[in-house]
Design an enzyme around this catalytic site. Sequence first.
Site, mmCIF file in Angstrom:
data_model
loop_
_atom_site.group_PDB
_atom_site.id
_atom_site.type_symbol
_atom_site.label_atom_id
_atom_site.label_comp_id
_atom_site.label_asym_id
_atom_site.label_seq_id
_atom_site.Cartn_x
_atom_site.Cartn_y
_atom_site.Cartn_z
ATOM 1 N N LYS A 198 1.923 -3.448 6.797
ATOM 2 C CA LYS A 198 2.299 -3.485 5.372
ATOM 3 C C LYS A 198 3.811 -3.299 5.239
ATOM 4 C CE LYS A 198 -1.570 -4.303 3.492
ATOM 5 N NZ LYS A 198 -1.815 -5.656 2.959
ATOM 6 N N SER A 223 0.838 -1.196 0.000
ATOM 7 C CA SER A 223 0.000 0.000 0.000
ATOM 8 C C SER A 223 0.870 1.242 0.000
ATOM 9 C CB SER A 223 -0.873 -0.008 1.274
ATOM 10 O OG SER A 223 -1.477 1.242 1.473
ATOM 11 N N TYR A 236 -2.063 -0.767 11.016
ATOM 12 C CA TYR A 236 -2.333 -1.382 9.712
ATOM 13 C C TYR A 236 -1.197 -1.046 8.745
ATOM 14 C CZ TYR A 236 -3.735 -1.695 4.938
ATOM 15 O OH TYR A 236 -3.729 -1.948 3.598
HETATM 16 P P1 NAD Z 1 -10.985 -7.214 1.572
HETATM 17 O O1 NAD Z 1 -11.189 -7.168 3.042
HETATM 18 O O2 NAD Z 1 -12.166 -7.164 0.662
HETATM 19 O O3 NAD Z 1 -10.145 -8.520 1.158
HETATM 20 C C1 NAD Z 1 -9.307 -9.162 2.073
HETATM 21 C C2 NAD Z 1 -9.778 -10.619 2.140
HETATM 22 O O4 NAD Z 1 -8.900 -11.348 2.993
HETATM 23 C C3 NAD Z 1 -11.212 -10.737 2.714
HETATM 24 O O5 NAD Z 1 -12.043 -11.430 1.810
HETATM 25 C C4 NAD Z 1 -11.015 -11.476 4.030
HETATM 26 O O6 NAD Z 1 -12.082 -12.372 4.307
HETATM 27 C C5 NAD Z 1 -9.694 -12.237 3.760
HETATM 28 N N1 NAD Z 1 -8.972 -12.574 4.989
HETATM 29 C C6 NAD Z 1 -8.665 -11.758 6.037
HETATM 30 N N2 NAD Z 1 -8.019 -12.453 6.999
HETATM 31 C C7 NAD Z 1 -7.906 -13.738 6.549
HETATM 32 C C8 NAD Z 1 -7.347 -14.930 7.088
HETATM 33 N N3 NAD Z 1 -6.783 -14.952 8.303
HETATM 34 N N4 NAD Z 1 -7.411 -16.072 6.348
HETATM 35 C C9 NAD Z 1 -7.999 -16.061 5.111
HETATM 36 N N5 NAD Z 1 -8.557 -14.958 4.550
HETATM 37 C C10 NAD Z 1 -8.498 -13.822 5.271
HETATM 38 O O7 NAD Z 1 -9.967 -6.031 1.239
HETATM 39 P P2 NAD Z 1 -9.406 -5.508 -0.172
HETATM 40 O O8 NAD Z 1 -9.759 -4.062 -0.288
HETATM 41 O O9 NAD Z 1 -9.770 -6.466 -1.259
HETATM 42 O O10 NAD Z 1 -7.806 -5.574 0.072
HETATM 43 C C11 NAD Z 1 -7.081 -6.698 -0.332
HETATM 44 C C12 NAD Z 1 -5.640 -6.447 0.081
HETATM 45 O O11 NAD Z 1 -5.175 -5.222 -0.509
HETATM 46 C C13 NAD Z 1 -5.470 -6.272 1.593
HETATM 47 O O12 NAD Z 1 -4.235 -6.874 1.969
HETATM 48 C C14 NAD Z 1 -5.378 -4.760 1.780
HETATM 49 O O13 NAD Z 1 -4.614 -4.414 2.917
HETATM 50 C C15 NAD Z 1 -4.660 -4.369 0.511
HETATM 51 N N6 NAD Z 1 -4.885 -2.968 0.128
HETATM 52 C C16 NAD Z 1 -6.178 -2.519 -0.023
HETATM 53 C C17 NAD Z 1 -6.379 -1.168 -0.376
HETATM 54 C C18 NAD Z 1 -7.767 -0.603 -0.517
HETATM 55 O O14 NAD Z 1 -7.914 0.630 -0.511
HETATM 56 N N7 NAD Z 1 -8.793 -1.433 -0.652
HETATM 57 C C19 NAD Z 1 -5.276 -0.320 -0.597
HETATM 58 C C20 NAD Z 1 -3.989 -0.828 -0.424
HETATM 59 C C21 NAD Z 1 -3.805 -2.166 -0.072
HETATM 60 C C1 WQD Z 2 -9.331 9.428 0.942
HETATM 61 C C2 WQD Z 2 -9.544 10.922 1.159
HETATM 62 C C3 WQD Z 2 -9.790 11.532 3.469
HETATM 63 C C4 WQD Z 2 -13.610 9.403 4.047
HETATM 64 C C5 WQD Z 2 -6.645 4.503 3.141
HETATM 65 C C6 WQD Z 2 -5.552 3.671 3.764
HETATM 66 C C7 WQD Z 2 -4.780 2.968 2.674
HETATM 67 C C8 WQD Z 2 -5.739 2.169 1.816
HETATM 68 C C9 WQD Z 2 -6.745 3.106 1.197
HETATM 69 C C10 WQD Z 2 -5.898 -0.004 2.803
HETATM 70 C C11 WQD Z 2 -8.754 11.461 2.351
HETATM 71 C C12 WQD Z 2 -11.073 11.813 2.688
HETATM 72 C C13 WQD Z 2 -12.453 9.917 3.483
HETATM 73 C C14 WQD Z 2 -14.639 10.296 4.455
HETATM 74 C C15 WQD Z 2 -13.303 12.152 3.723
HETATM 75 N N1 WQD Z 2 -6.434 1.193 2.546
HETATM 76 N N2 WQD Z 2 -12.299 11.261 3.315
HETATM 77 N N3 WQD Z 2 -14.447 11.644 4.274
HETATM 78 O O1 WQD Z 2 -6.909 7.547 3.685
HETATM 79 O O2 WQD Z 2 -6.081 7.784 1.277
HETATM 80 O O3 WQD Z 2 -6.075 5.528 2.371
HETATM 81 O O4 WQD Z 2 -7.463 3.713 2.297
HETATM 82 O O5 WQD Z 2 -4.898 -0.454 2.392
HETATM 83 O O6 WQD Z 2 -3.822 2.112 3.272
HETATM 84 O O7 WQD Z 2 -4.646 4.535 4.437
HETATM 85 O O8 WQD Z 2 -8.234 6.609 1.730
HETATM 86 O O9 WQD Z 2 -10.626 6.683 1.172
HETATM 87 O O10 WQD Z 2 -9.959 6.732 3.629
HETATM 88 O O11 WQD Z 2 -9.567 8.759 2.193
HETATM 89 O O12 WQD Z 2 -13.146 13.381 3.572
HETATM 90 O O13 WQD Z 2 -15.708 9.871 4.987
HETATM 91 O O14 WQD Z 2 -10.923 11.144 1.439
HETATM 92 O O15 WQD Z 2 -9.517 12.592 4.383
HETATM 93 O O16 WQD Z 2 -8.326 12.783 2.021
HETATM 94 P P1 WQD Z 2 -6.800 6.993 2.325
HETATM 95 P P2 WQD Z 2 -9.677 7.145 2.222
#
Ligand code: NAD
Ligand code: WQD
Length: 353
Positions: free
Chosen positions: A166, A136, A162
Amino acid sequence: SGQMTSDVKYVLVTGGAGYIGSHTVVELIQEGYVPVVLDNCCNSTKGKDQRSLKRIKLITGKNVIFYEYDLLDKEKLESVFQKYNFFAVIHFAGLKSVTESIEKPMEYYEVNLGVTINLIECMKEYNVTKVVFSSSATVYGPPQKLPVDEDHRVGKGLTNPYGKTKFFIEEIFRDLAKAEDGWHIALLRYFNPVGSHVSGLIGEDPQGIPNNLMPYVSQVAIGRLPFLNVFGNDYDTHDGTGVRDFIHVVDLAKGHTAALKKMDSIDGCKAINLGTGTGYSVLEAVVALEKASGKKVPYKFGPRRPGDLGDVHANPNLAGKFLEWRAVKSLDDMCTDLWKWQTMNPQGYEITP
Ligand code: NAD
Ligand code: WQD
């Protein structure tokens, strides 16, 4: 493990029933891989996540091989490695709520680090050497320079457990690749994934009140939430609200199949940004969703959210050069596809068919 050698390319997809995982499973199938999904469905009401897999069948016509296992259960995880001769692993499984990680740090360290250590031990035992990890942009902390490129320092100024998991997992992979030859490890640093498959059949289905911006905005537009709280309008950005590098989840998914094709060219460990290189502000994103939905999204300015940053957007050139991949979908595409998902699934994946 006495596996039959075959030209079938099985790919283990941990967390593959989740938001990004399910979109990546669709692309894997369409690229001719055979995904094997391990997911304990913890991030949804029991069984709802299997809905995403059933929807994948509607999109691709293929049943998805699925094991509802917790990767903390090493025996269960190992049993799957005994069964399949994996070409590679894509590792999505983990907990991902920033706010929840502040309340429950030990759960985040136990799960996110624990599942990764189990996975690496199984990969070593069964000689699976290619892994793509969901990292991330959060590992960069507050960027010193924009756009952020991969040699920007990482692990400094991280504001939540969190984000630290990562960074720690990246470090585990980097140390592993230093200690042992033969690993091919891609650390894909996602910026802000948004949107849904064009069919509207799969999408982001946050449990409870969404933490992330766009699912929240979409739920305001459809009337599930009254208005958006804009967390701060005094940032040093063109309109004072936060700026982020929003990337369509299907572009992101295609970045994973692009990475799979280049794994042999990664000798050890390589971090790669998956972003568009363009930042949009919170208010610009709100306007884009209003345009896509034809709905008004009322909002109020409130205080900054602790730990939030002003402007974060990627330098995507390494992915362009090394993966021969670029994000092609616009913010309007993201909002159109997000809105289609939201209107087709007003309450997310329903448990009842
Ligand atoms: P998500 O929660 O939809 O997907 C994660 C999946 O992992 C879920 O389906 C959950 O059931 C499964 N999981 C959690 N713990 C587990 C375990 N112990 N055993 C088996 N399965 C397990 O989230 P997502 O948005 O699809 O994110 C996927 C990956 O990408 C995550 O690692 C997240 O940290 C990373 N990521 C997401 C974002 C974002 O903004 N969505 C941004 C950067 C990184
Ligand atoms: C985006 C912008 C908020 C909600 C996070 C995690 C990152 C990844 C993605 C997991 C920011 C603003 C948000 C709201 C708002 N997740 N906001 N009102 O913070 O860039 O990243 O999610 O991996 O690791 O850090 O994403 O969507 O939470 O926020 O004003 O109700 O929207 O301040 O500027 P962020 P976000």
